[in-house]
Design a protein around this motif. Structure first.
Motif, PDB file in Angstrom:
ATOM      1  N   ASN A 222       8.682   3.197   1.493  1.00 26.51           N
ATOM      2  CA  ASN A 222       7.929   4.224   0.787  1.00 26.51           C
ATOM      3  C   ASN A 222       6.629   4.591   1.496  1.00 26.51           C
ATOM      4  OD1 ASN A 222       6.408   1.949   0.303  1.00 26.51           O
ATOM      5  ND2 ASN A 222       6.814   1.876  -1.899  1.00 26.51           N
ATOM      6  N   ARG A 224       3.892   3.007   2.084  1.00 26.67           N
ATOM      7  CA  ARG A 224       2.647   2.645   1.404  1.00 26.67           C
ATOM      8  C   ARG A 224       1.983   1.416   2.004  1.00 26.67           C
ATOM      9  NH1 ARG A 224       4.294   3.320  -5.024  1.00 26.67           N
ATOM     10  NH2 ARG A 224       4.735   5.574  -4.946  1.00 26.67           N
ATOM     11  N   TRP A 225       2.799   0.518   2.602  1.00 27.62           N
ATOM     12  CA  TRP A 225       2.247  -0.744   3.061  1.00 27.62           C
ATOM     13  C   TRP A 225       2.748  -1.072   4.460  1.00 27.62           C
ATOM     14  CZ3 TRP A 225      -1.486  -2.957   0.194  1.00 27.62           C
ATOM     15  CH2 TRP A 225      -1.579  -2.575  -1.144  1.00 27.62           C
ATOM     16  N   SER A 238      -2.848  -1.363   3.540  1.00 28.11           N
ATOM     17  CA  SER A 238      -2.457  -0.051   3.045  1.00 28.11           C
ATOM     18  C   SER A 238      -2.138   0.863   4.223  1.00 28.11           C
ATOM     19  CB  SER A 238      -3.578   0.552   2.210  1.00 28.11           C
ATOM     20  OG  SER A 238      -3.295   1.912   1.917  1.00 28.11           O
ATOM     21  N   ASP A 240      -2.329   4.009   4.413  1.00 28.02           N
ATOM     22  CA  ASP A 240      -3.331   5.073   4.533  1.00 28.02           C
ATOM     23  C   ASP A 240      -4.559   4.615   5.305  1.00 28.02           C
ATOM     24  OD1 ASP A 240      -1.698   6.746   3.066  1.00 28.02           O
ATOM     25  OD2 ASP A 240      -2.649   6.223   1.146  1.00 28.02           O
TER      26      ASP A 240
END
Length: 572
Positions: A222, A224-225, A238, A240
Motif C-alpha cells: 500500500n 505506506r511503510w 513512513s 512519505d
C-alpha cells in the motif's frame, strides 16, 4: 546479526533466483502464451525459465537441502518452520506463475509474459504461533486471490486475510534477467520516527534526522511503510518521509497485516482451505479429533465470500473427498453427508435417497461430466444416483479394498480400482458400462470388464479424451474399450514394478517416458513408435504439465524449478 544476514540473503536471492535459458542474447520481446504440447511438437520443448531454489534453501537453513516434490494443483502451504517443498501454480493462460518457498517464507509472483518477477515476504508472527496452528497460504486457481489463514488462540486471533493478486502483479517487478541492486532509503524530512511495526501507534525505536540513510529490506504494497535494517534489527519508516534509490525495482514487498484487501475473523476449529473453481469463495472444513495438524475427517463446511469478506454459509455433515472437489476446474458440486451442495449457487440442490440396507458412511463421490449422475462409494459397495433427484439408480459390490473411481468423458463408463489381494503394491482396474440394464451387480458380472493389473500409481490411470481407451500407467499400454484388448504391437513389460512410469501428454495422443538407466526422456505413442527425445529426465514424480498443457514443469533438488515450452523465445 541475524537480521543483517537476512537482508544480505535477500540480495543473494534477487541476483540468483531466476534466469532465462536458451540462445539469442538479451531481448525485450515478451513471451506470448505457448502452444499446447502435443506428440507432434514435444520434441521441440526447450527450457525457458529456471528458478534456482537451492540457493534459497542452503542460505537460510545452512546446507539442509530442499526436497523436490511439488503438486500441479493449488494446495495450502503450511508454514511450521520446517523445510517444505516449493509449490508452483501457473494460470490457465500460461502467462502468470506463483511460487511459494519456505525459510525464508516468500511468495514469488512471476509475470511470464513481461519476464518480470517480484518477491513478497509472508507474515512472520511469533514462533509459538506455529506450534499447533500453522499459517495456511492458499492461491486461487487463476491466481486472482491470495488467502493467508492463521489461528493463534493465545492471542485470541483467528483470521483469514485476502489480497488481490492483480493488485500485487500491478506493482511490477524487476527483470528476470537483470540482478537487483541494493536499495536504500534517505530521510527527506527534518526528523521522523523509526517504529517497531508498520503502525502509527507502534513503539518508537529512535528519531532519525534528515539525510540519514538506511538499507531497505522490504516495502508494503500500500506504499505506506518501508522496512529497513538498523543496528542488526528490522524497523519501519513512513514511506512519505523517505526517498528511495532508483535501484529498488526488485525489492520485496512485505504482506503485513493492514495491507490486505479484506480480513475475516473466523470461529476456531477450522481446517484446510481451498478456493472454489469460480474463485468467489474460500472453502474451509471443520476440524475433528486432534487439534494438531493431523485430521482424519472433515465434518463441516464454512464458506467465505471473498469479495465482501463475510461468512455466507456453514454446513454440517462429512465432506466427501474434502474441499478439493469444489476447486477442480469447472467443478461446482460436492457431497456433504447425504446432501449434494452447489458451490456456485451456494445451496443444497439434492438429497440422496435413504436406503433400507445400511452400508456405512459414504467415502467418495464422483460426478460424471455433465453432472447428471453421481457415483458414491462405501467400504464394499458403490451406488449410482441421479444427481437431480437423489434417486438410487444402480449399485455394484466388491470384496477387495476400494482405491478410486473415475468417469469416462462421455459419462458412460466408470473405471473402478481395487487393491490386488494376490500381488502387493498393485491394483485391479475394472471397467463398468453403466448403460447396461443390470441394476444390482458385482465386479464379476458381464457388464464389468477386468483390465490387467497395474502398479499402484494413481497419477496416471485415465480415459482418452474420446472415451474409447484407457491408459494403463505402468505397462504402459492403451486399452481399447470396444475390443477389450491392448492397442498396438507393444507388449506390456513382464515386470509390473518397472519405475519407468509415463507422463501422459495433454492431448492424450502419447506420453513421455524415461527409459531405465537413461538420462533423457522419450516421446512415444501408444503403438510404441518414438517421436523424438527430450534431453533431460522427466519422471512423473518430479514433472507435470500446467496451464492446460502449455508448460512442462520440472522440479529438481539440484536445479530448482524449470519451465519448458514450445516456440517460446529464450534468453541466456
Amino acid at each position: 546479526m541475524l537480521r543483517t544476514r537476512l537482508r544480505q540473503m535477500i540480495v543473494i536471492i534477487t541476483s540468483t533466483f531466476a534466469i532465462m535459458l536458451g540462445s539469442g542474447g538479451i531481448s525485450a520481446q515478451a513471451v506470448m502464451p505457448p502452444p499446447v504440447i502435443t506428440i507432434e511438437n514435444a520434441a521441440e520443448l526447450v527450457p525457458v525459465f529456471q528458478f534456482d531454489l537451492r540457493t534459497l534453501a542452503t542460505e537460510w537453513v545452512e546446507g539442509e537441502p530442499l526436497t523436490a516434490v511439488t503438486t500441479p494443483t493449488p494446495t495450502p502451504y503450511r508454514n511450521d518452520h520446517t523445510v517444505v517443498p516449493p509449490v508452483i501454480h501457473i494460470s490457465s493462460d500460461g502467462m502468470r506463475a506463483a511460487i511459494i518457498t519456505s525459510q525464508p517464507d516468500v511468495l514469488w509472483l512471476v509475470d511470464l509474459g513481461a519476464r518480470t518477477w517480484r518477491p513478497f515476504l509472508l507474515p512472520e508472527p511469533p514462533r509459538r504461533y506455529f506450534v499447533d496452528y500453522p499459517l495456511e497460504i492458499t492461491l486461487s486457481p487463476e491466481l486472482t486471490w491470495l488467502a493467508i489463514r492463521g489461528e493463534w488462540i493465545q492471542n485470541g486471533d483467528n483470521f483469514a486475510r485476502f489480497w488481490r493478486l492483480d493488485e500485487l502483479f500491478a506493482l511490477g517487478g524487476g527483470s528476470i534477467n537483470v540482478p537487483a541492486d541494493d536499495c536504500a532509503a534517505r530521510i527527506m524530512v527534518s526528523s521522523t520516527t523509526l517504529r517497531a511495526e508498520p503502525r502509527v501507534d507502534a513503539t518508537p525505536i529512535r528519531y532519525p534526522l534528515m539525510d540519514e540513510r538506511f538499507d531497505v529490506r522490504a516495502l508494503t504494497p500500500n506504499r505506506r511503510w518501508v522496512q529497513v535494517s538498523t543496528d542488526g534489527q528490522r524497523a519501519w519508516l513512513s514511506w512519505d518521509a523517505v526517498d528511495l534509490t532508483d535501484s529498488c525495482v526488485g525489492i520485496p514487498f512485505m504482506l503485513e497485516r493492514g495491507t490486505e484487501y479484506a480480513s475475516v475473523p473466523l470461529p476456531y476449529g477450522l481446517n484446510t482451505s481451498a478456493f472454489s473453481h469460480d474463485e468467489r469463495s474460500l472453502i474451509m472444513t471443520t476440524r475433528t479429533g486432534s487439534y494438531g495438524t493431523t485430521v482424519t475427517t472433515a465434518t463441516g463446511l464454512t464458506l467465505i465470500d471473498v469479495a465482501t469478506g463475510t461468512i455466507v454459509e456453514r454446513l454440517t455433515g462429512e465432506v466427501m473427498d474434502g474441499i478439493e472437489q469444489f476447486s477442480e476446474p469447472e467443478a461446482h458440486l460436492g457431497l456433504i453427508g447425504d446432501v449434494i451442495y452447489d458451490i456456485s449457487l451456494r445451496e443444497v440442490v439434492a438429497t440422496l435417497q435413504s436406503q433400507n440396507v445400511y452400508v456405512g458412511a459414504p467415502r467418495h463421490a464422483t460426478f460424471n461430466a455433465d453432472y447428471s449422475r453421481v457415483f458414491v462409494t462405501y467400504t464394499t459397495i458403490g451406488r449410482l444416483y441421479d444427481r437431480a433427484t437423489g434417486v438410487l439408480l444402480k449399485e455394484i459390490a466388491w470384496r477387495e479394498n476400494y482405491v478410486q473411481s473415475e468417469w469416462s468423458p462421455d459419462g458412460r463408463h466408470l473405471l473402478i480400482t481395487v487393491r490386488n489381494p494376490d500381488v502387493s503394491g498393485t491394483v485391479l482396474p475394472f471397467l463398468w458400462d453403466t448403460n447396461n440394464p443390470a441394476i444390482t451387480l458385482t465386479l464379476n458380472d458381464t457388464a464389468v470388464t477386468a483390465l490387467p493389473a497395474i502398479v499402484y500409481a494413481s497419477s496416471i490411470l485415465q480415459f482418452s479424451p474420446d472415451s474409447r481407451q484407457v491408459l494403463l500407467d505402468s505397462l504402459p499400454a492403451l486399452w481399447d474399450i470396444a475390443n477389450a484388448t491392448i492397442v498396438g504391437d507393444r507388449l506390456p513389460d513382464t515386470n509390473v514394478f518397472t519405475p519407468a512410469l509415463p507422463l501422459l501428454l495433454p492431448d492424450g495422443t502419447g506420453f513421455l517416458r524415461v527409459p531405465m538407466d537413461e538420462l533423457s526422456t522419450e516421446i512415444v505413442d501408444f503403438r510404441g513408435n518414438q517421436h523424438g527425445r527430450i534431453s533431460e529426465r522427466m519422471p512423473p514424480d518430479t514433472a507435470f504439465f500446467a496451464a492446460e498443457g502449455r508448460w512442462l514443469v520440472r522440479v529438481d533438488a539440484a536445479t530448482g524449478i524449470t519451465l519448458w515450452a514450445v516456440n517460446v523465445p529464450s534468453l541466456d
